[in-house]
Design a protein around this motif. Structure first.
Motif, PDB file in Angstrom:
ATOM      1  N   ASN A 125     -15.990   9.395  17.346  1.00  0.00           N
ATOM      2  CA  ASN A 125     -16.059  10.519  18.290  1.00  0.00           C
ATOM      3  C   ASN A 125     -17.513  10.881  18.601  1.00  0.00           C
ATOM      4  O   ASN A 125     -18.263  10.057  19.087  1.00  0.00           O
ATOM      5  N   ASN A 126     -17.920  12.119  18.313  1.00  0.00           N
ATOM      6  CA  ASN A 126     -19.283  12.571  18.607  1.00  0.00           C
ATOM      7  C   ASN A 126     -20.179  12.549  17.367  1.00  0.00           C
ATOM      8  O   ASN A 126     -21.184  13.265  17.299  1.00  0.00           O
ATOM      9  N   GLU A 127     -19.824  11.714  16.404  1.00  0.00           N
ATOM     10  CA  GLU A 127     -20.547  11.694  15.132  1.00  0.00           C
ATOM     11  C   GLU A 127     -22.020  11.340  15.322  1.00  0.00           C
ATOM     12  O   GLU A 127     -22.907  12.003  14.757  1.00  0.00           O
ATOM     13  N   LEU A 128     -22.327  10.308  16.119  1.00  0.00           N
ATOM     14  CA  LEU A 128     -23.716   9.914  16.356  1.00  0.00           C
ATOM     15  C   LEU A 128     -24.469  11.012  17.095  1.00  0.00           C
ATOM     16  O   LEU A 128     -25.588  11.368  16.738  1.00  0.00           O
ATOM     17  N   ASN A 129     -23.828  11.572  18.114  1.00  0.00           N
ATOM     18  CA  ASN A 129     -24.458  12.631  18.893  1.00  0.00           C
ATOM     19  C   ASN A 129     -24.791  13.841  18.005  1.00  0.00           C
ATOM     20  O   ASN A 129     -25.888  14.400  18.088  1.00  0.00           O
ATOM     21  N   ASP A 130     -23.863  14.220  17.135  1.00  0.00           N
ATOM     22  CA  ASP A 130     -24.083  15.352  16.241  1.00  0.00           C
ATOM     23  C   ASP A 130     -25.221  15.068  15.263  1.00  0.00           C
ATOM     24  O   ASP A 130     -26.043  15.949  14.963  1.00  0.00           O
ATOM     25  N   MET A 131     -25.280  13.828  14.777  1.00  0.00           N
ATOM     26  CA  MET A 131     -26.317  13.452  13.818  1.00  0.00           C
ATOM     27  C   MET A 131     -27.703  13.480  14.466  1.00  0.00           C
ATOM     28  O   MET A 131     -28.658  14.023  13.902  1.00  0.00           O
ATOM     29  N   VAL A 132     -27.808  12.909  15.666  1.00  0.00           N
ATOM     30  CA  VAL A 132     -29.094  12.872  16.383  1.00  0.00           C
ATOM     31  C   VAL A 132     -29.525  14.292  16.756  1.00  0.00           C
ATOM     32  O   VAL A 132     -30.677  14.679  16.577  1.00  0.00           O
ATOM     33  N   THR A 133     -28.585  15.084  17.256  1.00  0.00           N
ATOM     34  CA  THR A 133     -28.889  16.469  17.633  1.00  0.00           C
ATOM     35  C   THR A 133     -29.372  17.266  16.433  1.00  0.00           C
ATOM     36  O   THR A 133     -30.346  18.021  16.519  1.00  0.00           O
ATOM     37  N   SER A 134     -28.700  17.088  15.298  1.00  0.00           N
ATOM     38  CA  SER A 134     -29.052  17.816  14.077  1.00  0.00           C
ATOM     39  C   SER A 134     -30.467  17.486  13.633  1.00  0.00           C
ATOM     40  O   SER A 134     -31.219  18.367  13.214  1.00  0.00           O
ATOM     41  N   PHE A 135     -30.831  16.213  13.744  1.00  0.00           N
ATOM     42  CA  PHE A 135     -32.167  15.831  13.293  1.00  0.00           C
ATOM     43  C   PHE A 135     -33.241  16.214  14.307  1.00  0.00           C
ATOM     44  O   PHE A 135     -34.299  16.729  13.958  1.00  0.00           O
ATOM     45  N   PHE A 136     -32.961  15.982  15.600  1.00  0.00           N
ATOM     46  CA  PHE A 136     -33.953  16.253  16.641  1.00  0.00           C
ATOM     47  C   PHE A 136     -34.270  17.745  16.765  1.00  0.00           C
ATOM     48  O   PHE A 136     -35.368  18.111  17.162  1.00  0.00           O
ATOM     49  N   GLU A 137     -33.328  18.607  16.409  1.00  0.00           N
ATOM     50  CA  GLU A 137     -33.580  20.043  16.581  1.00  0.00           C
ATOM     51  C   GLU A 137     -34.622  20.564  15.597  1.00  0.00           C
ATOM     52  O   GLU A 137     -35.162  21.648  15.766  1.00  0.00           O
TER      53      GLU A 137
END
Length: 275
Positions: A125-137
């Motif tokens: 699902n959105n697992e990669l998107n959530d991981m990248v967003t979490s780190f980039f923020e």
């Protein structure tokens, strides 16, 4: 004046007594000053020399020599400035000593704080998107990215499939005012970024993007990212399938990041401007 106050600025009992005595007189000879201040004659010249170095006392070139107190308003200001300068120099030397000690402890140049993150076999699902967003923020100022030549189109299906996520993440960083610099070998990231930017109708936002995002093309076998000049990211490659990464190592060490930043600047100078 209370001698305890003078003690706080570095004058000992004899120095305070001589200075306070001179403040009450126009000028005095050393022998009479010794008697008036109750400082032993064997100590009076040493005390006067110290006060002269502090610029609290002046010597009148007469026979015999006479001594007078310098006006406290100007003398104490000069004394403060000198002590301030001495303190700053001492702090500078202290820092240099601490830095030298730190280099002695860590002269192997190895990173001091390392964290490893392993990717799942398949992102759902959105697992990669959530991981990248979490780190980039967590990025505050800048990210510098070097992408390996193996990520050219067709080199890694997993990377090609994640392009859209990273393109949007980089664009989001710029919108937050984060500077983004990317060295790319000509991967699918380039058309993906260009498509996203071309779709923006707000001209002021486009100018903002131009000021904060720069992409250059360079085929290189280096593969790393630097966050805020203090965190280095390195991929963990699957040794049985070099097109796939098992995860990522985060190195929280400014001296280590500085070494990678030097390499990034060297590669950056060789890159061909894309955006």
């Amino acid at each position: 004046m209370n001698e305890k106050l003078l003690a706080k600025i570095g004058l000992n009992k004899y120095e305070s007594s001589v200075y306070l005595t001179l403040l009450k007189q126009d000028s005095m000879e050393a022998s009479k000053l010794s008697h008036a201040s109750k400082v032993p004659i064997g100590k009076i010249y040493e005390v006067l020399k110290t006060l002269k170095n502090y610029e609290l006392v002046e010597i009148q070139m007469s026979r015999p020599q006479r001594y007078r107190a310098v006006d406290p308003k100007s003398a104490l200001k000069l004394m403060y400035r000198r002590k301030e300068e001495e303190t700053l120099n001492e702090l500078k030397m202290l820092k240099e000593t601490f830095d030298e000690i730190e280099r002695e402890f860590y002269n192997d140049n190895s990173p001091q704080n390392v964290e490893t993150v392993f990717w799942p076999d398949r992102f759902r699902n959105n697992e990669l998107n959530d991981m990248v967003t979490s780190f980039f923020e967590k990025i505050e100022h800048e990210i510098c990215v070097v992408i390996h030549i193996k990520y050219k189109p067709g080199g890694s299906e997993l990377y090609d499939a994640s392009i859209s996520t990273f393109s949007k993440a980089y664009l989001s960083l710029v919108q937050r005012g984060i500077k983004v610099r990317i060295l790319d070998p000509g991967s699918q990231l380039l058309p993906s970024l260009k498509e996203l930017i071309d779709s923006i109708e707000d001209l002021s936002l486009k100018r903002h993007l131009k000021n904060l995002m720069e992409v250059r093309i360079l085929e290189t076998e280096y593969n790393f990212s630097i966050i805020d000049s203090r965190i280095t990211l390195l991929d963990i490659e699957d040794q049985f399938n070099m097109s796939r990464n098992l995860g990522m190592t985060r190195i929280y060490d400014e001296s280590y990041a500085k070494r990678f930043k030097t390499k990034f600047d060297e590669l950056w100078a060789k890159g061909e401007l894309f955006l």
